[in-house]
Design a protein around this motif. Structure first.
Motif, short mmCIF file in Angstrom:
data_model
loop_
_atom_site.label_atom_id
_atom_site.label_comp_id
_atom_site.label_asym_id
_atom_site.label_seq_id
_atom_site.Cartn_x
_atom_site.Cartn_y
_atom_site.Cartn_z
N ALA A 186 86.66 -43.37 21.95
CA ALA A 186 85.25 -42.97 21.85
C ALA A 186 84.90 -41.81 22.80
CB ALA A 186 84.35 -44.17 22.16
N CYS A 187 85.52 -41.81 24.01
CA CYS A 187 85.15 -40.79 25.00
C CYS A 187 85.59 -39.37 24.63
CB CYS A 187 85.73 -41.14 26.37
SG CYS A 187 84.93 -42.54 27.15
N ILE A 188 86.54 -39.24 23.72
CA ILE A 188 87.02 -37.88 23.41
C ILE A 188 86.53 -37.40 22.04
CG2 ILE A 188 89.04 -38.07 24.91
CD1 ILE A 188 90.67 -38.33 22.20
N VAL A 189 85.61 -38.17 21.45
CA VAL A 189 85.06 -37.77 20.15
C VAL A 189 83.65 -37.26 20.35
CG1 VAL A 189 84.35 -38.63 17.88
CG2 VAL A 189 86.48 -39.45 18.90
N ASP A 190 83.35 -36.07 19.80
CA ASP A 190 81.96 -35.59 19.81
C ASP A 190 81.75 -34.71 18.58
OD1 ASP A 190 83.06 -33.07 20.36
OD2 ASP A 190 82.78 -33.31 22.53
N ASP A 191 80.62 -34.03 18.52
CA ASP A 191 80.28 -33.24 17.33
C ASP A 191 81.33 -32.16 17.05
OD1 ASP A 191 78.09 -34.77 17.09
OD2 ASP A 191 76.68 -33.30 17.94
N ASP A 192 81.93 -31.63 18.14
CA ASP A 192 82.89 -30.55 17.96
C ASP A 192 84.31 -31.06 17.75
OD1 ASP A 192 80.86 -28.75 18.42
OD2 ASP A 192 81.16 -28.82 20.60
N HIS A 193 84.52 -32.34 17.96
CA HIS A 193 85.88 -32.87 17.88
C HIS A 193 85.80 -34.23 17.20
CE1 HIS A 193 90.07 -32.44 19.26
NE2 HIS A 193 90.07 -33.75 19.48
N ALA A 194 85.95 -34.23 15.88
CA ALA A 194 85.80 -35.47 15.10
C ALA A 194 87.00 -36.39 15.31
CB ALA A 194 85.66 -35.12 13.62
N VAL A 195 86.85 -37.63 14.86
CA VAL A 195 87.92 -38.62 15.06
C VAL A 195 89.25 -38.11 14.49
CG1 VAL A 195 88.69 -40.95 14.47
CG2 VAL A 195 86.31 -40.56 15.04
N GLU A 196 89.17 -37.54 13.29
CA GLU A 196 90.44 -37.13 12.65
C GLU A 196 91.10 -35.95 13.37
OE1 GLU A 196 86.84 -36.26 10.07
OE2 GLU A 196 87.66 -37.94 11.15
N ASP A 197 90.29 -35.18 14.15
CA ASP A 197 90.86 -34.07 14.92
C ASP A 197 91.69 -34.55 16.12
OD1 ASP A 197 89.43 -32.40 13.25
OD2 ASP A 197 87.72 -32.23 14.63
N CYS A 198 91.56 -35.83 16.45
CA CYS A 198 92.21 -36.35 17.67
C CYS A 198 93.71 -36.56 17.49
CB CYS A 198 91.57 -37.66 18.11
SG CYS A 198 89.85 -37.48 18.59
N LEU A 199 94.17 -36.61 16.24
CA LEU A 199 95.60 -36.84 16.01
C LEU A 199 96.41 -35.73 16.68
CD1 LEU A 199 97.30 -38.91 14.42
CD2 LEU A 199 97.37 -37.27 12.54
N GLY A 222 82.85 -33.08 33.72
CA GLY A 222 83.27 -34.47 33.49
C GLY A 222 83.32 -34.79 32.01
N ASN A 223 83.09 -36.05 31.68
CA ASN A 223 83.13 -36.47 30.28
C ASN A 223 81.74 -36.95 29.84
OD1 ASN A 223 83.36 -38.52 28.04
ND2 ASN A 223 85.42 -37.68 28.02
N ALA A 224 81.15 -36.21 28.90
CA ALA A 224 79.75 -36.47 28.51
C ALA A 224 79.57 -37.85 27.88
CB ALA A 224 79.29 -35.38 27.54
N VAL A 225 80.53 -38.27 27.04
CA VAL A 225 80.39 -39.58 26.38
C VAL A 225 80.44 -40.70 27.41
CG1 VAL A 225 81.40 -41.15 24.67
CG2 VAL A 225 81.49 -38.67 24.28
N VAL A 239 85.73 -38.27 34.84
CA VAL A 239 84.48 -38.83 34.32
C VAL A 239 83.26 -38.09 34.88
CG1 VAL A 239 83.00 -40.89 34.28
CG2 VAL A 239 85.46 -41.11 33.92
N ILE A 240 83.17 -37.98 36.22
CA ILE A 240 81.92 -37.46 36.81
C ILE A 240 81.90 -35.95 36.97
CG2 ILE A 240 81.53 -39.66 38.02
CD1 ILE A 240 82.20 -38.26 40.67
#
Lengths: 87, 391
Positions: free
Chosen positions: A34-47, B262-265, B205-206
């Protein structure tokens, strides 16, 4: 306690719950991405991403360019010293 | 392993040591005293000992081992609270393995389990949530410890529990914050520190901004570092360069994993689930303002402190234990009266001997102390007499 290990995402197993399989030194386990997914990096881009794994979560993506730059800087330092010492 | 082995390269370490030594000697000569840098994170302490970095650095450069070991700073009273929760009928108490042998005032979680409490070790808070799914009739409590590195994982687990409508899961929240602890150390007149090696995985993180106060208000350099030997040596070099140039800035050696923001999520999850406590008690350091997280009232159903009766007593440290002085860096582990005699990793009196990241456990395992109990002058490669066999 803050131990984190770099691993590579080799499969996305559950995009809805942000679950993927990460390989760390030949061992595979499920992690939450969850922490590495955002609007610019979708789940499928994480592979294929290199990530820092900590207590079952991918905390951040490893920036491969930055890693190479750090190693290059160290290589140059070694080279300069070798040249200086042999001069 | 990729992105690990490259940062253990002996030639790079040697090149960095050739830079570090003259800078440290120059500063020590100018100031007429040794240079003292604190590595804040217990993971760094462990790596420094594991790779024998202390023995490679010049004598005029002293590394002071900081309080960045969540297990080590857990006061006895909080352990008593954890055990009290675990002993309530029907409770399944889940914890990271590190916390099992930390002494409370009467016993440890390990002893409480032997006496019948249902205490289970987990690798991840998500594993604790899975136990809650599988045992819907029993309350499942997760012993949430750790710095900002670990706190996002428990926050995200709470959000997952909320999303699934899981009713029987809660946290006993003991998350702590790095920067308030550094401030408390800097306000201690006993302790002269010239700079800091900043914790890499907290910072992923921070980010870097929260450390600005160390540079701006306390005028100390801080360099965030990775965990491999070459990372640490490069960070030490960067701190020394700042000291030589009279700078005090926040810099980042660990760019591959620490973005400045850091990490926004992770930060958003922390903000949503937790708020900062007015104060939290640290073993050996006492109450530190604004230094821990508690669960927001909106998530009260996931807060074990609201769900269970908790004794909540402050309990003084063991009389013989000097963990407080060790955590502040005022004493070296081998200067403690009980180090390696009555306090050992098998039977720890203080928490610094429990965790592999505690300064005492690191000295015990890797310290290569002579028979006198003090660091031996024999080079590491020739040393045969150790305080303990490696386990």
């Amino acid at each position: 306690m803050c131990l984190g290990i770099p691993g590579q995402i080799v499969a996305i197993t559950d995009p809805v719950h942000h679950l993927a399989v990460v390989e760390v030194g030949g061992v595979r386990r499920q992690v939450n991405i969850a922490c590495i997914v955002d609007d610019d990096h979708a789940v499928e881009d994480c592979l294929g991403d290199w990530v820092l794994v900590h207590v079952g979560f991918a905390l951040n993506r490893l920036d491969e360019t930055d890693a190479r730059e750090t190693l290059e800087l160290l290589r140059q330092l070694q080279e300069t010293q070798t040249t200086t010492m042999s001069a | 392993m990729k992105y690990v082995d490259e940062f253990r390269n002996p030639q790079a370490a040697q090149a960095l040591l050739l830079q570090i030594t003259p800078l440290a000697q120059q500063l020590a000569a100018d100031w007429g005293r040794p240079i003292k840098l604190m590595e804040v994170c217990g993971g760094h302490t462990h790596a420094i000992f594991k790779y024998g970095l202390e023995r490679l650095l010049p004598d005029c450069l002293e590394l002071v081992h900081g309080p960045g070991c969540p297990v080590c700073i857990m006061p006895r009273g909080r352990l008593d609270d954890a055990i009290a929760i675990a002993q309530q009928p029907g409770v399944i108490f889940t914890t990271f393995g590190d916390a099992m042998r930390v002494p409370g005032s009467q016993s440890t979680l390990l002893q409480a389990r032997a006496q019948g409490a249902d205490i289970r070790m987990v690798y991840s808070p998500l594993d604790a949530l899975q136990i809650a799914r599988e045992n819907p009739a029993q309350p499942v409590v997760f012993f949430a410890i750790g710095f900002e590195t670990t706190a996002p994982s428990t926050a995200l687990t709470v959000l997952q529990a909320e999303q699934e409508g899981i009713q029987n899961f809660s946290l006993f929240c003991n998350h702590v914050l790095v920067v308030p602890a550094l401030e408390a150390l800097l306000q201690n007149p006993d302790l002269q520190l010239d700079g800091f090696i900043g914790p890499g995985h907290v910072s992923t993180v921070i980010g870097l901004e929260p450390y600005q106060i160390i540079a701006e208000q306390y005028h100390r350099p801080l360099v965030v570092s990775g965990f491999e030997p070459v990372d640490l040596l490069q960070a030490i070099w960067m701190v020394l360069q700042q000291l030589v140039e009279g700078r005090h800035q926040v810099e980042n050696q660990y760019t591959r994993l620490v973005p400045a923001a850091g990490n926004a999520v992770a930060l958003a999850a922390l903000q949503q689930v937790f708020r900062v406590r007015s104060a939290f008690e640290w073993r050996g350091l006492g109450d530190i303002p604004q230094s821990g997280f508690q669960i927001r009232p909106e998530y009260a159903q996931f807060d074990a402190e609201r769900q269970f009766f908790i004794p909540g007593q402050q309990v003084a440290d063991h009389r013989a234990c000097q963990c407080g002085e060790i955590l502040k860096g005022v004493l070296k582990p081998w200067q403690c009266k009980v180090f390696g005699t009555t306090c050992t990793p098998e039977n720890p009196i203080g928490a610094c001997m429990v965790s592999s990241e505690g300064a005492c456990a690191a000295y015990y395992k890797y310290g290569r102390l002579g028979l006198s109990g003090q660091p031996s002058a024999v080079p590491a490669t020739k040393t045969k007499v150790g305080a303990a066999p490696e386990s």
